[in-house]
Scaffold this motif. Structure first.
Motif, PDB file in Angstrom:
ATOM      1  N   UNK A  48       0.826  -1.223   0.000  1.00  0.00           N
ATOM      2  CA  UNK A  48       0.000   0.000   0.000  1.00  0.00           C
ATOM      3  C   UNK A  48       0.857   1.268   0.000  1.00  0.00           C
ATOM      4  N   UNK A  49       1.863   1.309   0.863  1.00  0.00           N
ATOM      5  CA  UNK A  49       2.695   2.520   0.908  1.00  0.00           C
ATOM      6  C   UNK A  49       3.439   2.708  -0.421  1.00  0.00           C
ATOM      7  N   UNK A  50       3.920   1.605  -0.991  1.00  0.00           N
ATOM      8  CA  UNK A  50       4.635   1.694  -2.274  1.00  0.00           C
ATOM      9  C   UNK A  50       3.712   2.213  -3.376  1.00  0.00           C
ATOM     10  N   UNK A  51       2.453   1.740  -3.362  1.00  0.00           N
ATOM     11  CA  UNK A  51       1.491   2.227  -4.371  1.00  0.00           C
ATOM     12  C   UNK A  51       1.178   3.701  -4.129  1.00  0.00           C
ATOM     13  N   UNK A  52       1.050   4.059  -2.867  1.00  0.00           N
ATOM     14  CA  UNK A  52       0.763   5.453  -2.498  1.00  0.00           C
ATOM     15  C   UNK A  52       1.854   6.359  -3.083  1.00  0.00           C
ATOM     16  N   UNK A  53       3.110   5.910  -2.900  1.00  0.00           N
ATOM     17  CA  UNK A  53       4.237   6.726  -3.361  1.00  0.00           C
ATOM     18  C   UNK A  53       4.318   6.737  -4.890  1.00  0.00           C
ATOM     19  N   UNK A  54       4.028   5.595  -5.525  1.00  0.00           N
ATOM     20  CA  UNK A  54       4.088   5.637  -6.999  1.00  0.00           C
ATOM     21  C   UNK A  54       2.929   6.460  -7.559  1.00  0.00           C
ATOM     22  N   UNK A  55       1.783   6.478  -6.881  1.00  0.00           N
ATOM     23  CA  UNK A  55       0.694   7.373  -7.308  1.00  0.00           C
ATOM     24  C   UNK A  55       1.131   8.837  -7.208  1.00  0.00           C
ATOM     25  N   UNK A  56       1.920   9.127  -6.195  1.00  0.00           N
ATOM     26  CA  UNK A  56       2.408  10.501  -6.008  1.00  0.00           C
ATOM     27  C   UNK A  56       3.414  10.879  -7.108  1.00  0.00           C
ATOM     28  N   UNK A  57       4.272   9.913  -7.455  1.00  0.00           N
ATOM     29  CA  UNK A  57       5.226  10.165  -8.544  1.00  0.00           C
ATOM     30  C   UNK A  57       4.484  10.442  -9.848  1.00  0.00           C
ATOM     31  N   UNK A  58       3.425   9.677 -10.057  1.00  0.00           N
ATOM     32  CA  UNK A  58       2.622   9.829 -11.279  1.00  0.00           C
ATOM     33  C   UNK A  58       1.961  11.216 -11.291  1.00  0.00           C
ATOM     34  N   UNK A  59       1.445  11.619 -10.144  1.00  0.00           N
ATOM     35  CA  UNK A  59       0.809  12.948 -10.038  1.00  0.00           C
ATOM     36  C   UNK A  59       1.825  14.039 -10.387  1.00  0.00           C
ATOM     37  N   UNK A  60       3.011  13.893  -9.858  1.00  0.00           N
ATOM     38  CA  UNK A  60       4.073  14.870 -10.142  1.00  0.00           C
ATOM     39  C   UNK A  60       4.385  14.949 -11.632  1.00  0.00           C
ATOM     40  N   UNK A  61       4.500  13.761 -12.244  1.00  0.00           N
ATOM     41  CA  UNK A  61       4.829  13.710 -13.680  1.00  0.00           C
ATOM     42  C   UNK A  61       3.729  14.347 -14.523  1.00  0.00           C
ATOM     43  N   UNK A  62       2.491  13.934 -14.210  1.00  0.00           N
ATOM     44  CA  UNK A  62       1.375  14.401 -15.040  1.00  0.00           C
ATOM     45  C   UNK A  62       1.068  15.873 -14.853  1.00  0.00           C
ATOM     46  N   UNK A  63       1.231  16.371 -13.609  1.00  0.00           N
ATOM     47  CA  UNK A  63       0.832  17.764 -13.329  1.00  0.00           C
ATOM     48  C   UNK A  63       2.030  18.684 -13.131  1.00  0.00           C
ATOM     49  N   UNK A  64       3.214  18.130 -13.253  1.00  0.00           N
ATOM     50  CA  UNK A  64       4.413  18.905 -12.977  1.00  0.00           C
ATOM     51  C   UNK A  64       4.280  19.611 -11.616  1.00  0.00           C
ATOM     52  N   UNK A  65       3.946  18.824 -10.619  1.00  0.00           N
ATOM     53  CA  UNK A  65       3.557  19.405  -9.323  1.00  0.00           C
ATOM     54  C   UNK A  65       4.707  19.571  -8.325  1.00  0.00           C
ATOM     55  N   UNK A  66       5.763  18.817  -8.476  1.00  0.00           N
ATOM     56  CA  UNK A  66       6.901  18.888  -7.552  1.00  0.00           C
ATOM     57  C   UNK A  66       6.545  18.691  -6.083  1.00  0.00           C
ATOM     58  N   UNK A  67       5.673  17.745  -5.850  1.00  0.00           N
ATOM     59  CA  UNK A  67       5.382  17.374  -4.455  1.00  0.00           C
ATOM     60  C   UNK A  67       6.587  16.604  -3.921  1.00  0.00           C
ATOM     61  N   UNK A  68       6.877  16.790  -2.647  1.00  0.00           N
ATOM     62  CA  UNK A  68       8.049  16.084  -2.094  1.00  0.00           C
ATOM     63  C   UNK A  68       7.754  14.593  -1.930  1.00  0.00           C
ATOM     64  N   UNK A  69       8.779  13.805  -2.222  1.00  0.00           N
ATOM     65  CA  UNK A  69       8.625  12.344  -2.171  1.00  0.00           C
ATOM     66  C   UNK A  69       9.804  11.748  -1.399  1.00  0.00           C
TER      67      UNK A  69
END
Ligand SMILES: Nc1ncnc2c1ncn2[C@@H]1O[C@H](COP(=O)(O)OP(=O)(O)O)[C@@H](O)[C@H]1O
Ligand SMILES: [Mg+2]
Length: 266
Positions: A48-69
């Protein structure tokens, strides 16, 4: 001089109590405070945590959001009969933790809700252990048998005995005491008689078993919704996160802040 990361293990032998959700929120909270954070998912099977983090990476890529990971690692338990590879994996885990300890301010280790060898190994690294429990009388049985009529605590149960052994192990290594925090998760806003009894018994257990009840996280739909985008209640200020900041978000942020603070105040 080498840095020595503070190691925070999130653990409860039951599944679904909010371990991965809390792991992610704490990681983001500390990253936002400019700490260097690594995360390890020892529940690689569910991941679950790994999926959570890969979802965050995807969000960053798609939205150019630069959320910290956080810098993330995942381990999946292997067949219990394969002792040779189990030993190899455990020694790899030890090397990984010791290597990360020198590079990061904190390491957050998310564990599985089932008793396997990775579960047992993970706890041994803890400086702080956070056990999320649901605010229900049934959930107290991980600690001890409870006589609800007499409001008394009976025999210690497996999880308490297990943590007791972990504490003894820490003392033998002459490390500081384990900071064991129990956090109520999915707390309902309804007041009930059971709630009072739950809190009374939790305090009694805390004294007897040696943990600190701290923090409480409300039941909020938002926690389930944010997972898919890899977001947390702490990300609302990012301009690419198009979610309205509601009163519920503000309250949720406060809950996570209080929990993060509980880790540093012993
Ligand atoms: N405070 C909360 N409010 C609402 N849902 C929650 C809360 N905490 C966790 N959940 C949800 O409960 C489920 C289990 O949480 P999870 O963090 O995966 O638990 P665990 O890692 O202990 O198995 C997930 O769907 C998660 O979104
Ligand atoms: Mg989990």
């Amino acid at each position: 001089m080498n840095k020595k990361a503070h190691i925070i293990v999130i653990g409860n032998e039951k599944g679904g109590t909010g371990k991965s959700t809390i792991s992610m929120h704490l990681a983001v909270k500390f990253l936002q405070e400019d700490y260097k954070i690594a995360t390890i998912d020892l529940d690689g099977r569910q991941g679950t945590l790994s999926k959570y983090i890969s979802n965050r990476e995807k969000f960053n890529l798609e939205k150019d959001a630069q959320l910290q990971i956080p810098e993330h690692y995942k381990l999946t338990p292997i067949n219990f009969r394969d002792t040779e590879n189990i030993h190899k994996q455990i020694s790899e885990l030890k090397s990984l933790v010791s290597e990360l300890s020198n590079k990061f301010d904190a390491i957050i280790i998310d564990t599985a809700g089932s008793n396997n060898y990775l579960f047992a190994e993970g706890y041994k690294f803890a400086d702080t252990l956070i056990t999320p429990i649901n605010e229900s009388l049934i959930d107290l049985d991980i600690f001890a048998d409870i006589d609800l009529d007499k409001k008394e605590i009976g025999k210690m149960n497996h999880f308490s005995e297990f943590i007791w052994d972990i504490k003894k192990n820490i003392a033998l290594q002459r490390k500081p005491f384990l900071n064991w925090i129990v956090v109520k998760n999915r707390v309902s806003h309804i007041n009930s008689k059971n709630k009072d009894l739950f809190n009374f018994l939790l305090l009694k257990l805390a004294k007897k078993i040696g943990f600190r009840p701290a923090g409480s996280v409300r039941e909020r739909v938002i926690y389930r919704e944010l997972f898919l985008q890899g977001l947390t209640v702490l990300d609302m200020r990012n301009e690419k996160v198009k979610l309205k900041m509601s009163i519920s978000h503000i309250a949720a942020k406060r809950e996570i802040k209080a929990l993060a603070e509980a880790i540093s105040t012993k």
